[in-house]
Motif scaffolding. Structure first.
Motif, mmCIF file in Angstrom:
data_model
loop_
_atom_site.group_PDB
_atom_site.id
_atom_site.type_symbol
_atom_site.label_atom_id
_atom_site.label_comp_id
_atom_site.label_asym_id
_atom_site.label_seq_id
_atom_site.Cartn_x
_atom_site.Cartn_y
_atom_site.Cartn_z
ATOM 1 N N ALA A 144 4.767 1.859 1.530
ATOM 2 C CA ALA A 144 6.124 1.368 1.714
ATOM 3 C C ALA A 144 6.959 1.768 0.524
ATOM 4 O O ALA A 144 6.461 1.884 -0.599
ATOM 5 C CB ALA A 144 6.125 -0.136 1.874
ATOM 6 N N ARG A 145 8.237 1.961 0.797
ATOM 7 C CA ARG A 145 9.168 2.317 -0.268
ATOM 8 C C ARG A 145 9.787 1.097 -0.911
ATOM 9 O O ARG A 145 10.348 1.215 -1.993
ATOM 10 C CB ARG A 145 10.273 3.199 0.298
ATOM 11 N N THR A 146 9.762 -0.007 -0.244
ATOM 12 C CA THR A 146 10.384 -1.201 -0.792
ATOM 13 C C THR A 146 9.409 -2.358 -0.708
ATOM 14 O O THR A 146 8.494 -2.371 0.120
ATOM 15 C CB THR A 146 11.662 -1.558 -0.019
ATOM 16 N N PRO A 147 9.612 -3.362 -1.567
ATOM 17 C CA PRO A 147 8.683 -4.498 -1.567
ATOM 18 C C PRO A 147 8.626 -5.229 -0.231
ATOM 19 O O PRO A 147 7.552 -5.653 0.195
ATOM 20 C CB PRO A 147 9.240 -5.390 -2.676
ATOM 21 N N GLY A 148 9.756 -5.377 0.427
ATOM 22 C CA GLY A 148 9.745 -6.081 1.708
ATOM 23 C C GLY A 148 8.877 -5.363 2.718
ATOM 24 O O GLY A 148 8.100 -5.972 3.459
ATOM 25 N N LYS A 149 9.004 -4.060 2.732
ATOM 26 C CA LYS A 149 8.193 -3.291 3.671
ATOM 27 C C LYS A 149 6.725 -3.296 3.255
ATOM 28 O O LYS A 149 5.841 -3.230 4.110
ATOM 29 C CB LYS A 149 8.730 -1.874 3.788
ATOM 30 N N LEU A 150 6.491 -3.357 1.964
ATOM 31 C CA LEU A 150 5.097 -3.460 1.524
ATOM 32 C C LEU A 150 4.493 -4.781 1.980
ATOM 33 O O LEU A 150 3.339 -4.833 2.423
ATOM 34 C CB LEU A 150 5.011 -3.332 -0.002
ATOM 35 N N PHE A 151 5.274 -5.850 1.874
ATOM 36 C CA PHE A 151 4.783 -7.149 2.365
ATOM 37 C C PHE A 151 4.466 -7.050 3.853
ATOM 38 O O PHE A 151 3.407 -7.504 4.304
ATOM 39 C CB PHE A 151 5.825 -8.239 2.133
ATOM 40 N N ASP A 152 5.373 -6.438 4.610
ATOM 41 C CA ASP A 152 5.146 -6.323 6.052
ATOM 42 C C ASP A 152 3.868 -5.540 6.344
ATOM 43 O O ASP A 152 3.108 -5.880 7.250
ATOM 44 C CB ASP A 152 6.336 -5.630 6.725
ATOM 45 N N LEU A 153 3.661 -4.508 5.551
ATOM 46 C CA LEU A 153 2.486 -3.672 5.765
ATOM 47 C C LEU A 153 1.202 -4.453 5.488
ATOM 48 O O LEU A 153 0.250 -4.408 6.268
ATOM 49 C CB LEU A 153 2.560 -2.449 4.850
#
Lengths: 610, 524
Positions: free
Chosen positions: B205-214
């Protein structure tokens, strides 16, 4: 086919040997923000099965008169199991929703947009050349992220299409909304036989329909039928035929090529021309087999070429070929970070909002007009008219803003010679005008010449100039010192192409002097020079490109790459590319060239990859 | 449905305050029983966390500590190599190993310094300018024909090696965060180790929010029992197998399908993955940036973004969701808005020193503001045996270029963490042949170009990394030497300076014979 094979070959060999230092659209466009890292492709996916494949510089094409071999050409091979591009994938889903539940399509498409557009954006995949720009269609790599995103999109679509009783009933009939779960599988199978082939763009055998319907089996859990029907749809959308071009070769594996069946041909043609699946009319022609009749096929080609989808695809091609989105700067972006640029643009800063988009649109409108008016390919290079609809870019040209109806005006200044001098090609968005970047773009995109990577050890020790210097002077000092490896390429093959438009500033405006700033203070105005070994200015470069049809040959090559999803042509493709180049050099229009490609026998058959 | 287990943290695990750096996740109770604990011991759970930087060209003297008086010098591969214990200076609340490697003393504590290494003198023995080689694959040059030098990058070798993941039970074999150089190269079918080698978008993920989702998103969503069904992925997998049976497909079509079947199978495994019961799920970052292009112009904002990945990474490592976390970093522009490559790195040798100062500051920020805070957070999570996540980890700073821009000689690697005891730490390791100048009669006006020393091979460096991380040599062996990657040498070049003698004079048979060793003093 190139008329100047010896010149091209010499250039290629020199570049290779010298070691020189050296989105458009709406629905269907991938979302911004999570695009993959810069493209690095080392092998055509699936083209080899060994641990690595060796890329090589594009082979020069044989001259026209040496193409006797093309009378019995080697088979131009298709890529193995091509997948849809990200844009095509989104369009495919939206189109499927559209014909499954037309009345609710817009709502459902909105509901699933986040999941569908999470499919990873494709990387523009260039040929083996430093600084070259490529096409997103050529990104045929598959990754775990794509597998995950495809699945998640399919699940989301399945849920959305079954999220209300009226949707369920519209798709599966009343058997889907009764309380009897025992008939769910049969209910799904009956519906699949109706619309499953359309979703998958291919006939659905009875056992296949039974397989997909099995996803509705109540024994898979849940307490409602709805989730089972959602699974049926998810399975359908997540299955291979939805994402890949499943094109059969010959029934005889030993045969080198086989004619596509009408469904395969409809799908290939539709995605080729419109980035979407077959529409109703094309699908009907596939169903009744008439698409295999030349006249019917030609009529479908002509019809699709006039469709809005085809215009978007052509826009995509022009955008990626010319690097419009990739290279056109936003003049406002650098203002916070450069006092000199801030001072330079201050008088016109208020007019620059949207300038980038307008610079891009100026080129696209020119290309659209060339297509619509069936102008020869070479006029893409030579058309001088300003297609700018907004005052800023029109003002750059010194022309009135175009109303979109009347013939666009040509700039008063002769310095504007066409494509090379459009602001999208000359503006850098900062004080430095980036001659090397401009040149590499022309060399790779318009000449189709490969540029080797800069050698190692590129460490500069130049002195900061004691007197104000133009960008050209600074670049010459850096890269054209006698007896350096830098000069080998820069002095003759790179820099002149960029220096030729040094009479345009960072905003794309014509100039005779270059403003040199120190901080926010204007230090000097230094004369600029556009004289090079090719002659004076962009006109000389354009003339060189037109001489012997280099521009048309390169255009044909670029369109071939775009159409076949190949990052670069291989030896087996030489005859196809040469044939297209001959069409272009014969004065054909863009549309005629596209038609030449899709009408050719090669397009209508599957040549097994090897 | 399969489950995973916590391999490292027990109910006695706790967070250790580290110089003011506290971790934003609670202590993680363990579900491990004695038997599982023994299994965890057998599976040593190393973490590999590279920081991939684009560019470089920072002079070694600015990256490396002063080593006028090495602690050890020994003959090796035909010349003398040396080790110097890291002894940073502390002044004004700043601990300083070198101009680049410095940070607040609250973070760069003596304890942390003792877990670091600075490694110098491992060269790629051929000229190479731009490349995607920060994870080892030096065949990944820009626009050059290096096909036979293409290799699977070291992270991917680890990810698919039973020596690294004894029995993979996590969520993702690798996780990438941010954006930057594309150093990850894998087979199209990594489990079978077949197909073409290419850069592939990994899980990340490029952003923390997307990393959390992943990492955690699926576990955060409530499940509606009315629609709870077996995931349809098993049927999707079957649909691929049915398609494969189509007799009209070509063999290469089937290879592509097979490769994708493997991906669907991995997806199936993850869709049935259960978050360990004792795994504390962090909260989703509240604000996720959208305009990354604007962010990229500001080093401070970039650093803040990258730091906001850290808690998620630590939580994921704690829960054993993955053991390979790859930070890919764009340029950190100094000053804001500048084009670091063309406007700075290309001018790295200019004598006014302005470009070098900017590069030092840019690299310092990445170390101080990104890498160091993560190390501190990892060092704050301690298991029952007193072992921290950092002790299990190997953080690695790796760059595209070496000490001169557009060269791959003179690369400086910085490691933090002991790879679960496999790496000896606390040292500046200098593998250059200080007894031989690469260019005996340099005419350069730049002092740094007057005294260039070459050393061991980068093949030995990456081989050492693979060995200490437990990847069996058989999985990356070369025919003609013991290191990683092709044995290749090319005429070296230092532009505007000088051309050294042939590379064989430096990279001798003795040097190549050593390439299969773990670097001196590096392995424990």
């Amino acid at each position: 086919m190139r008329n100047r094979p010896s010149a091209f070959l010499a250039r290629t060999l020199f570049l290779a040997a010298s070691g020189c230092v050296g989105t458009i659209g709406e629905v269907g466009d991938p979302p911004p923000g999570d695009s993959p890292p810069p493209p690095v492709v080392t092998a055509t996916e699936g083209a080899t099965s060994g641990p690595s494949a060796t890329p090589s510089l594009p082979a020069p094409l044989p001259p026209a008169d040496a193409l006797a071999a093309c009378k019995t050409p080697p088979a131009s091979r298709d890529l193995p199991l091509r997948r849809l591009s990200a844009r095509q994938f989104v369009n495919n889903i939206n189109a499927a929703i559209g014909f499954l539940i037309p009345a609710k399509a817009a709502t459902i498409i909105t509901e699933v947009k986040n999941a569908v557009t999470a499919f990873p954006a494709d990387a523009a995949t260039p040929p083996d050349s430093f600084g070259a720009l490529g096409f997103t269609r050529a990104d045929q790599l598959m990754s775990q992220r794509q597998a995950d995103a495809h699945h998640e999109a399919a699940v989301a679509v399945g849920r959305a299409l079954t999220s209300a009783p009226d949707r369920l009933q519209a798709l599966f009939g009343t058997c889907a909304v009764d309380t009897n779960r025992d008939d769910d599988v049969a209910c799904a199978a009956a519906a699949l036989r109706r619309w499953g082939p359309r979703v998958l763009r291919a006939p659905l055998a009875a056992d296949d329909a039974a397989f997909f319907a099995g996803a509705a089996d109540p024994r898979r859990g849940g307490t409602t039928s709805r989730a089972g029907f959602a699974d049926v749809l998810a399975l359908l959308f997540a299955s291979p035929p939805f994402l890949f071009h499943l094109e059969g070769g010959a029934d005889d594996p030993a045969a080198p090529a086989a004619r596509l069946d009408p469904y395969e041909l409809a799908s290939r043609l539709s995605f080729q021309l419109t980035d979407g699946p077959p529409d109703d009319e094309l699908w009907t022609a596939a169903l009744d087999g008439s698409l295999l009749v030349d006249g019917v096929y030609a009529a479908q080609v002509q019809r699709l070429l006039a469709s809005p989808g085809a215009i978007r695809v052509r826009d995509l091609f022009f955008d990626e070929w010319l690097g419009l989105s990739a290279r056109t700067p936003d003049p406002l972006a650098k203002i916070p970070f450069s006092e000199g640029w801030k001072a330079f643009v201050k008088p016109v800063e208020a007019q620059l909002k949207g300038a980038r988009e307008e610079m891009i649109e100026d080129v696209l409108e020119m290309a659209r007009a060339a297509v619509a008016q069936k102008r020869p390919v070479r006029e893409l290079l030579t058309n001088r008219q300003s297609f700018a609809r907004k005052p800023w870019v029109a003002g750059v040209y010194g022309a009135p803003a175009w109303d979109g109806i009347a013939p666009p005006a040509a700039p008063a200044s002769a310095a504007y010679v066409g494509l090379l001098t459009r602001p999208a090609f000359t503006a850098s968005g900062e004080l430095d005008t980036h001659p090397i970047t401009k040149a590499v773009r022309i060399r790779t995109q318009l000449y189709c010449d490969p540029v080797p990577a800069p050698p190692a050890g590129l460490s500069m020790q130049s002195e900061r100039p004691k007197t104000p210097q133009s960008t050209r002077q600074k670049i010459e000092a850096l890269t054209e010192q006698p007896d350096t490896v830098c000069a080998a390429c820069h002095a003759s093959l790179i820099n002149p192409l960029g220096f030729a438009t040094e009479n345009f500033d960072g905003l794309g405006r014509e100039r005779t002097t270059e403003a040199v700033y120190e901080g926010a203070a204007l230090r000097a105005q230094v004369p600029v020079s556009t004289r090079t070994a090719l002659g004076d200015g962009a006109a000389a470069v354009a003339a060189d490109l037109l001489r012997s049809g280099t521009f048309e040959s390169c255009f044909a090559t670029q369109y071939f790459r775009f159409a076949t999803a190949k990052r670069q042509e291989g030896p087996d493709d030489a005859c196809r590319v040469s044939a297209l180049a001959a069409v272009a050099k014969g004065g054909a229009s863009v549309e005629e060239l596209i038609k030449a490609l899709v009408m050719a026998p090669d397009f209508r058959r599957r040549a097994l990859p090897r | 449905m399969t489950s995973t287990k916590l391999t490292t943290l027990t109910r006695r695990s706790f967070l250790r305050g580290a110089g003011g750096a506290t971790l934003a996740i609670p202590a993680l109770p363990s579900l491990l029983g004695p038997a599982e604990a023994r299994a965890a011991l057998a599976d040593d759970g190393k973490l590999f966390i590279p920081f991939l930087q684009i560019g470089s060209g920072v002079w070694s003297a600015k990256l490396c500590p002063d080593a006028a008086q090495p602690d050890e010098v020994k003959p090796y591969a035909g010349f003398a190599v040396q080790r110097t214990t890291l002894r940073p200076e502390v002044a004004g609340g700043v601990t300083r190993i070198s101009e680049v490697l410095q940070g607040p003393s609250t973070l760069l504590t003596p304890r942390l310094v003792a877990k670091m290494n600075v490694i110098r003198g491992c060269d790629w023995p051929k000229p190479l300018a731009h490349n995607h080689a920060a994870l080892g694959n030096l065949g990944a040059a820009f626009g050059e024909d290096t096909g036979d030098e293409m290799r699977v990058s070291v992270d991917q070798l680890m990810a698919w090696s039973s020596g690294f993941y004894r029995a993979f039970e996590g969520l993702y074999r690798t996780v990438q965060v941010g954006w930057g150089p594309g150093g990850v190269f894998s087979y199209s079918n990594p489990s079978a180790r077949t197909g073409s080698i290419a850069h592939r978008s990994g899980d990340g993920a490029r952003t923390p929010g997307k990393l959390f989702d992943l990492l955690f998103g699926r576990f955060a969503a409530p499940t509606d029992p009315a629609v709870a069904r077996r995931p349809v992925v098993d049927l999707v997998l079957e649909s691929y197998r049915r398609t494969r049976a189509n007799p009209r497909l070509s063999p290469l079509d089937r290879v592509r399908l097979d490769d994708h079947v493997q991906r669907i199978a991995d997806l199936q495994r993850r869709l049935t993955f259960a978050l360990p019961g004792g795994c504390a799920m962090p909260g989703r970052p509240s604000a996720d940036p959208t305009d990354l292009a604007a962010l990229e112009k500001d080093a401070d904002r970039l650093a803040a973004l990258y730091r906001s990945f850290h808690d998620l990474i630590v939580a994921a490592a704690s829960c054993d969701l993955s053991r390979i976390f790859i930070y890919t970093l764009p340029y950190f522009p100094v000053p804001s808005g500048i084009l670091m490559h063309h406007e700075v790195e290309h001018h790295a040798m200019e004598r006014d020193g302005i470009a070098q100062a900017r590069m030092v500051e840019s690299n310092r920020r990445i170390f101080r503001d990104v890498m160091l805070p993560l190390a501190a957070k990892l060092d704050a999570v301690v298991d029952a045996g007193g072992r921290t996540l950092l002790d299990r980890a190997l953080l690695l700073r790796s760059t595209e270029m070496g000490e001169f821009d557009h060269t791959t000689t003179g690369q400086i690697f910085v490691t933090i963490g002991g790879a679960n005891g496999a790496v000896r730490t606390g040292n500046y390791l200098d593998y250059r042949n200080l007894g031989q100048l690469a260019v005996p009669a340099s005419t350069s006006r730049v002092p740094e170009l007057q005294r260039i020393h070459l050393g061991l091979t980068i093949q030995q460096f990456w081989g050492s990394i693979l060995r200490v991380m437990g990847v069996p040599h058989a999985q990356w062996a070369e025919r003609d030497h013991g290191g990683y990657g092709k044995r290749v040498m090319g005429k070296l070049r230092f532009l505007h300076c000088c051309t050294p003698p042939p590379p064989e004079q430096f990279y001798t048979d003795k040097v190549w014979a050593a390439a299969g060793d773990v670097l001196p003093w590096f392995g424990a």
